[in-house]
Scaffold this active site. Sequence first.
Site, mmCIF file in Angstrom:
data_model
loop_
_atom_site.group_PDB
_atom_site.id
_atom_site.type_symbol
_atom_site.label_atom_id
_atom_site.label_comp_id
_atom_site.label_asym_id
_atom_site.label_seq_id
_atom_site.Cartn_x
_atom_site.Cartn_y
_atom_site.Cartn_z
ATOM 1 N N GLU A 48 40.507 -19.032 -2.370
ATOM 2 C CA GLU A 48 41.131 -19.199 -3.450
ATOM 3 C C GLU A 48 42.093 -20.612 -3.586
ATOM 4 O OE1 GLU A 48 44.845 -16.879 -3.995
ATOM 5 O OE2 GLU A 48 44.913 -16.815 -6.247
ATOM 6 N N ASN A 107 43.547 -19.742 -12.813
ATOM 7 C CA ASN A 107 43.036 -19.629 -11.619
ATOM 8 C C ASN A 107 41.782 -19.220 -11.374
ATOM 9 O OD1 ASN A 107 43.150 -19.047 -8.556
ATOM 10 N ND2 ASN A 107 45.136 -18.037 -8.670
ATOM 11 N N LYS A 124 40.720 -15.688 -13.000
ATOM 12 C CA LYS A 124 41.845 -14.454 -12.336
ATOM 13 C C LYS A 124 42.277 -13.880 -13.425
ATOM 14 C CE LYS A 124 45.288 -13.771 -8.660
ATOM 15 N NZ LYS A 124 46.140 -14.466 -7.785
ATOM 16 N N GLU A 143 52.918 -17.102 -10.128
ATOM 17 C CA GLU A 143 51.400 -17.387 -10.614
ATOM 18 C C GLU A 143 51.514 -16.900 -12.253
ATOM 19 O OE1 GLU A 143 48.856 -15.774 -6.986
ATOM 20 O OE2 GLU A 143 48.019 -16.108 -8.752
ATOM 21 N N CYS A 169 41.752 -12.880 -5.086
ATOM 22 C CA CYS A 169 43.107 -12.574 -4.488
ATOM 23 C C CYS A 169 43.562 -11.211 -4.988
ATOM 24 C CB CYS A 169 44.152 -13.528 -4.507
ATOM 25 S SG CYS A 169 45.147 -13.508 -3.159
ATOM 26 N N ASN A 194 45.213 -16.043 -1.083
ATOM 27 C CA ASN A 194 46.264 -16.813 -0.546
ATOM 28 C C ASN A 194 47.244 -15.730 -0.577
ATOM 29 O OD1 ASN A 194 46.343 -20.349 -1.160
ATOM 30 N ND2 ASN A 194 44.566 -19.186 -1.327
HETATM 31 N N1 ING Z 1 48.416 -13.454 -3.612
HETATM 32 C C1 ING Z 1 48.879 -12.101 -3.027
HETATM 33 C C2 ING Z 1 47.837 -11.027 -3.111
HETATM 34 O O1 ING Z 1 47.572 -10.200 -4.044
HETATM 35 C C3 ING Z 1 50.631 -10.612 -3.264
HETATM 36 C C4 ING Z 1 50.268 -11.759 -4.153
HETATM 37 C C5 ING Z 1 51.559 -10.942 -2.116
HETATM 38 C C6 ING Z 1 50.779 -9.207 -3.505
HETATM 39 C C7 ING Z 1 52.035 -9.794 -1.290
HETATM 40 C C8 ING Z 1 51.335 -8.262 -2.778
HETATM 41 C C9 ING Z 1 51.911 -8.745 -1.708
HETATM 42 O O2 ING Z 1 47.285 -11.040 -1.956
HETATM 43 C C10 ING Z 1 47.889 -13.549 -4.799
HETATM 44 N N2 ING Z 1 47.445 -15.084 -4.829
HETATM 45 O O3 ING Z 1 47.450 -12.840 -5.753
#
Ligand code: ING
Length: 313
Positions: A48, A107, A124, A143, A169, A194
């Site tokens: 991503e 995204n 996304k 985001e 993601c 990410n």
């Molecule tokens: N990143 C994360 C993901 O879903 C996140 C957001 C981080 C969710 C930590 C839960 C815990 O892997 C993205 N870019 O969606």
Amino acid sequence: MTQRIVQLAVAQMGPVQRSDSRDSVVKRLIAMLHTAHARGARWVVFPELALTTFFPRWDLRDQAEIDSFYETSMPSAATEPLFTAAKQLGMGFYLGYGEIDGERRFNTSILVGPDGRIIGKYRKIHIPGDAVTQNSAPIQHLEKKYFAVGDLGFPVWQTDDAKIGMCICNDRRWPETWRVMGLQGIELGMVGYNTPSGYVQWDEPIHLRMHHHLLSLQAAAYQNACWIAAAGKSGVEEGAHMIGGSCIVAPTGEIMAKTLGEGDEVISFDCDMAIGDNYRANIFHFARHRRPEHYGLLVERTGAGDPLGKEPQ
Ligand code: ING
């Protein structure tokens, strides 16, 4: 069943720092493309937002700087060498990037065929995090400030090698993502991510970040009888750590390959699409076993509502 092998690679990226040029990043992607080719791979999955640092970690105010993290065309001048190299090697690829489309920002990921043509685009849909700075959070995850909800649904494309679907993601954590693609007969799902380890809403033990990442992919692969290739952008970007754990998961739910480190690293596996056929023909024969007449809440409710249980009459 006759084997239907798809030679697949996942190219995990280590960190991309704020000052890293797109040219330097594209050179890294091309290097991994060649490594994947040397392994015999015909498809490679990149992460991503692969071209830049994960900028939603900051509450940026300078519009020119914000715009600098998106692509206004694809291929762009910076990414043209990647398209050219892949076409010369006869390889298809998944690439995640920030997309400007007129006034709208997404995204986005694209699926590019071995002939260099863009087969499909995905934007996304599950946008995590916040739209405004959370003063209590150790790091931000904005985001919702930088990306609109995708407007292309969850399509699956019939390619020469397999029915391929994409997501990005946070999408991977939602069973709806995979089931909508499962209902299109997806055989191979590609997902870039990410995942910052420091973005926490509570003091969750850090090992759970990797556990939930793998759990989501293994469950999705098994429950939708598909292969899943997941490519992380990992390591410490501008002081913020992001998990590795890029992997290739079989329709059995088993992890067949996984990265060791948190840098640029290529994993590969010869994925037999026929393995999914067994599950689609039996335990997950959707047409024989699903009962959508009982699934109404899945589309009637966004958030959880009152229980439906009633006292026995
Ligand atoms: N990143 C994360 C993901 O879903 C996140 C957001 C981080 C969710 C930590 C839960 C815990 O892997 C993205 N870019 O969606």
